[in-house]
Each structure stands twice: as C-alpha cells, then as structure tokens.
Scaffold this motif. Structure first.
Motif, PDB file in Angstrom:
ATOM      1  N   THR A  52       0.767  -1.019   0.183  1.00  0.00           N
ATOM      2  CA  THR A  52      -0.142   0.114   0.303  1.00  0.00           C
ATOM      3  C   THR A  52       0.861   1.392   0.093  1.00  0.00           C
ATOM      4  O   THR A  52       0.427   2.484  -0.681  1.00  0.00           O
ATOM      5  CB  THR A  52      -0.965  -0.371   1.282  1.00  0.00           C
ATOM      6  OG1 THR A  52      -2.310  -1.737   1.119  1.00  0.00           O
ATOM      7  CG2 THR A  52      -1.673   1.498   1.494  1.00  0.00           C
ATOM      8  N   LEU A  53       1.589   1.864   1.133  1.00  0.00           N
ATOM      9  CA  LEU A  53       2.586   2.200   1.033  1.00  0.00           C
ATOM     10  C   LEU A  53       3.112   2.589  -0.534  1.00  0.00           C
ATOM     11  O   LEU A  53       3.474   3.649  -1.236  1.00  0.00           O
ATOM     12  CB  LEU A  53       4.193   2.018   1.614  1.00  0.00           C
ATOM     13  CG  LEU A  53       3.369   2.325   3.927  1.00  0.00           C
ATOM     14  CD1 LEU A  53       4.097   2.352   4.756  1.00  0.00           C
ATOM     15  CD2 LEU A  53       2.545   3.568   3.394  1.00  0.00           C
ATOM     16  N   LEU A  54       3.936   1.466  -1.146  1.00  0.00           N
ATOM     17  CA  LEU A  54       4.355   1.611  -2.244  1.00  0.00           C
ATOM     18  C   LEU A  54       3.713   2.304  -3.654  1.00  0.00           C
ATOM     19  O   LEU A  54       3.743   3.044  -4.270  1.00  0.00           O
ATOM     20  CB  LEU A  54       5.488  -0.030  -2.911  1.00  0.00           C
ATOM     21  CG  LEU A  54       6.537  -0.462  -2.560  1.00  0.00           C
ATOM     22  CD1 LEU A  54       6.574  -1.588  -2.516  1.00  0.00           C
ATOM     23  CD2 LEU A  54       7.289   0.526  -2.486  1.00  0.00           C
ATOM     24  N   LEU A  55       2.600   2.245  -2.860  1.00  0.00           N
ATOM     25  CA  LEU A  55       1.420   2.335  -4.196  1.00  0.00           C
ATOM     26  C   LEU A  55       0.832   3.986  -4.475  1.00  0.00           C
ATOM     27  O   LEU A  55       1.316   4.849  -4.500  1.00  0.00           O
ATOM     28  CB  LEU A  55       0.252   1.628  -4.311  1.00  0.00           C
ATOM     29  CG  LEU A  55      -0.474   0.527  -5.075  1.00  0.00           C
ATOM     30  CD1 LEU A  55      -1.155  -0.959  -4.417  1.00  0.00           C
ATOM     31  CD2 LEU A  55       0.596  -0.102  -6.232  1.00  0.00           C
ATOM     32  N   ILE A  56       1.107   4.117  -3.076  1.00  0.00           N
ATOM     33  CA  ILE A  56       0.778   5.487  -2.702  1.00  0.00           C
ATOM     34  C   ILE A  56       1.926   6.676  -2.425  1.00  0.00           C
ATOM     35  O   ILE A  56       1.486   7.582  -3.116  1.00  0.00           O
ATOM     36  CB  ILE A  56       0.387   5.360  -0.594  1.00  0.00           C
ATOM     37  CG1 ILE A  56      -0.762   4.948  -0.383  1.00  0.00           C
ATOM     38  CG2 ILE A  56       0.784   7.275  -0.507  1.00  0.00           C
ATOM     39  CD1 ILE A  56      -0.760   4.996   1.118  1.00  0.00           C
ATOM     40  N   LEU A  69      -1.074  11.917   6.356  1.00  0.00           N
ATOM     41  CA  LEU A  69      -1.735  11.199   7.332  1.00  0.00           C
ATOM     42  C   LEU A  69      -1.969   9.366   7.090  1.00  0.00           C
ATOM     43  O   LEU A  69      -1.837   9.304   7.143  1.00  0.00           O
ATOM     44  CB  LEU A  69      -3.579  11.770   7.936  1.00  0.00           C
ATOM     45  CG  LEU A  69      -3.766  11.528   8.413  1.00  0.00           C
ATOM     46  CD1 LEU A  69      -3.324  11.354  10.041  1.00  0.00           C
ATOM     47  CD2 LEU A  69      -5.535  11.590   8.864  1.00  0.00           C
ATOM     48  N   ALA A  70      -2.610   9.356   5.980  1.00  0.00           N
ATOM     49  CA  ALA A  70      -2.593   8.652   5.233  1.00  0.00           C
ATOM     50  C   ALA A  70      -1.825   7.926   5.665  1.00  0.00           C
ATOM     51  O   ALA A  70      -1.242   6.145   6.330  1.00  0.00           O
ATOM     52  CB  ALA A  70      -3.051   7.545   3.874  1.00  0.00           C
ATOM     53  N   VAL A  71      -0.697   8.215   4.797  1.00  0.00           N
ATOM     54  CA  VAL A  71       1.120   7.275   5.061  1.00  0.00           C
ATOM     55  C   VAL A  71       1.951   6.969   6.798  1.00  0.00           C
ATOM     56  O   VAL A  71       1.921   6.278   6.745  1.00  0.00           O
ATOM     57  CB  VAL A  71       2.572   7.968   4.590  1.00  0.00           C
ATOM     58  CG1 VAL A  71       3.763   7.691   4.626  1.00  0.00           C
ATOM     59  CG2 VAL A  71       1.854   8.173   2.676  1.00  0.00           C
ATOM     60  N   TRP A 116      -5.920   4.354   6.442  1.00  0.00           N
ATOM     61  CA  TRP A 116      -6.695   3.967   5.224  1.00  0.00           C
ATOM     62  C   TRP A 116      -8.314   4.591   4.823  1.00  0.00           C
ATOM     63  O   TRP A 116      -8.691   5.282   3.538  1.00  0.00           O
ATOM     64  CB  TRP A 116      -7.300   2.341   5.130  1.00  0.00           C
ATOM     65  CG  TRP A 116      -6.203   1.625   4.595  1.00  0.00           C
ATOM     66  CD1 TRP A 116      -5.551   1.067   6.000  1.00  0.00           C
ATOM     67  CD2 TRP A 116      -6.567   0.728   3.850  1.00  0.00           C
ATOM     68  NE1 TRP A 116      -4.547   0.414   5.052  1.00  0.00           N
ATOM     69  CE2 TRP A 116      -4.837  -0.298   3.996  1.00  0.00           C
ATOM     70  CE3 TRP A 116      -6.353   0.563   1.848  1.00  0.00           C
ATOM     71  CZ2 TRP A 116      -4.382  -1.151   2.388  1.00  0.00           C
ATOM     72  CZ3 TRP A 116      -6.241   0.524   1.008  1.00  0.00           C
ATOM     73  CH2 TRP A 116      -5.206  -0.365   1.360  1.00  0.00           C
ATOM     74  N   ALA A 117      -8.549   5.061   6.291  1.00  0.00           N
ATOM     75  CA  ALA A 117      -9.918   6.259   5.403  1.00  0.00           C
ATOM     76  C   ALA A 117      -9.552   7.126   4.816  1.00  0.00           C
ATOM     77  O   ALA A 117      -9.761   8.226   4.866  1.00  0.00           O
ATOM     78  CB  ALA A 117     -10.670   6.746   6.907  1.00  0.00           C
ATOM     79  N   SER A 118      -7.686   7.999   5.720  1.00  0.00           N
ATOM     80  CA  SER A 118      -7.461   9.063   5.088  1.00  0.00           C
ATOM     81  C   SER A 118      -7.579   8.937   3.660  1.00  0.00           C
ATOM     82  O   SER A 118      -6.794   9.871   2.513  1.00  0.00           O
ATOM     83  CB  SER A 118      -6.399   9.270   5.556  1.00  0.00           C
ATOM     84  OG  SER A 118      -6.629  10.009   6.644  1.00  0.00           O
ATOM     85  N   LEU A 119      -7.145   7.910   3.321  1.00  0.00           N
ATOM     86  CA  LEU A 119      -6.976   7.498   1.574  1.00  0.00           C
ATOM     87  C   LEU A 119      -8.024   7.144   1.069  1.00  0.00           C
ATOM     88  O   LEU A 119      -7.603   8.461   0.292  1.00  0.00           O
ATOM     89  CB  LEU A 119      -6.169   6.116   1.420  1.00  0.00           C
ATOM     90  CG  LEU A 119      -5.117   5.850   0.335  1.00  0.00           C
ATOM     91  CD1 LEU A 119      -4.418   6.943  -0.388  1.00  0.00           C
ATOM     92  CD2 LEU A 119      -4.736   4.446   0.173  1.00  0.00           C
ATOM     93  N   PHE A 123      -9.444  10.075  -2.053  1.00  0.00           N
ATOM     94  CA  PHE A 123     -10.057  10.466  -3.111  1.00  0.00           C
ATOM     95  C   PHE A 123     -11.230  10.922  -3.296  1.00  0.00           C
ATOM     96  O   PHE A 123     -11.349  10.831  -4.619  1.00  0.00           O
ATOM     97  CB  PHE A 123      -9.611   9.030  -3.423  1.00  0.00           C
ATOM     98  CG  PHE A 123      -8.097   7.810  -3.633  1.00  0.00           C
ATOM     99  CD1 PHE A 123      -7.986   8.281  -3.709  1.00  0.00           C
ATOM    100  CD2 PHE A 123      -8.991   6.225  -2.550  1.00  0.00           C
ATOM    101  CE1 PHE A 123      -6.633   7.368  -3.560  1.00  0.00           C
ATOM    102  CE2 PHE A 123      -7.861   5.310  -2.881  1.00  0.00           C
ATOM    103  CZ  PHE A 123      -6.842   6.003  -3.443  1.00  0.00           C
ATOM    104  N   LEU A 124     -12.227  11.568  -2.789  1.00  0.00           N
ATOM    105  CA  LEU A 124     -12.898  12.061  -2.963  1.00  0.00           C
ATOM    106  C   LEU A 124     -13.000  13.009  -3.332  1.00  0.00           C
ATOM    107  O   LEU A 124     -12.179  14.191  -3.344  1.00  0.00           O
ATOM    108  CB  LEU A 124     -13.515  11.557  -1.913  1.00  0.00           C
ATOM    109  CG  LEU A 124     -14.201  10.162  -1.380  1.00  0.00           C
ATOM    110  CD1 LEU A 124     -14.832  10.354   0.255  1.00  0.00           C
ATOM    111  CD2 LEU A 124     -15.203   9.267  -2.036  1.00  0.00           C
TER     112      LEU A 124
END
Length: 124
Positions: A52-56, A69-71, A116-119, A123-124
């Motif tokens: 996930t961190l790589l994708l972010i 914040l997601a990271v 995950w919620a921050s991610l 997107f929204l």
C-alpha cells in the motif's frame, strides 16, 4: 514525502519477506503453533502495508493532508500492530511478561484504519 513513503514501503516489504521466511523455517521450531499463527498475521499485515505504501508513493503527490495522514497512519500503525505481535509471539519462549504490549496491537490497528480512511478521503 514521496521518497519517505517509498523507502518505508520497500523496507516493510523486505522485513516482511525476511520475517516470513524465518517464521516458516526457524521460528516454527521454537514457538507454539498458536503463536506462529499470530506471528504470520503480523507478517501478512506488514506486507499489505508495504504494498500500500508503495502504491501511495507512486500515485500521490502529497499536496493533500489526507494523503500524508494516510502514510503516517499506515506506517505507524503497522509498526505498532505488527511489531507488538512479533514480540508477543516470543513472550513464552523468552519467558518474559510482555502483557503491556496487548493494548498496543489494537492501537496499531486503529491507526492503520485511520490511514486507510484518510486514503479514501483523498480520493473523494
């Protein structure tokens, strides 16, 4: 921020592969099957976080607070969640009372959920 995220992702991935290999071969000889199952959960979630961190890191520009914040949530949560499980898995073998780590595991899980919620918000 992108470099930090990618380094964390790669580092978590490397460590997950190494710990998974030790768990499959060396650790199963010294800890109970129940503790090994817990250990494997920690490794699995650490690998999920690595990917996930790589994708972010590759897809986000980090202009949004929610991306940063997601990271933080995923990285710190993974450290608290997975590493507390690793230590608790060896508590019997080390004959150490590590019960104080018990509440750390769900706190790490909560931080991962926040990440995950921050991610999702980003997107929204």
């Amino acid at each position: 921020m992108q470099t930090v995220t990618l380094v964390l992702g790669a580092g978590f991935g490397i460590l997950a592969i190494m710990l998974g290999a030790f768990g499959a071969h060396a650790f199963k000889k010294i800890i109970s099957a129940d503790k090994l199952t817990s250990f494997e959960v920690g490794v699995r979630y650490q690998m999920y976080s690595a990917l996930t961190l790589l994708l972010i890191g590759f897809s986000c520009d980090f202009t949004l607070y929610s991306q940063r914040l997601a990271v933080y949530g995923i990285a710190i949560g993974t450290i608290l969640f997975s590493f507390s499980i690793y230590l608790l898995s060896f508590s019997e073998y080390w004959k150490a009372n590590l019960r104080f780590l018990g509440p750390i595991t769900p706190l790490g899980g909560l931080l991962m959920i926040i990440g995950w919620a921050s991610l999702l918000v980003s997107f929204l």
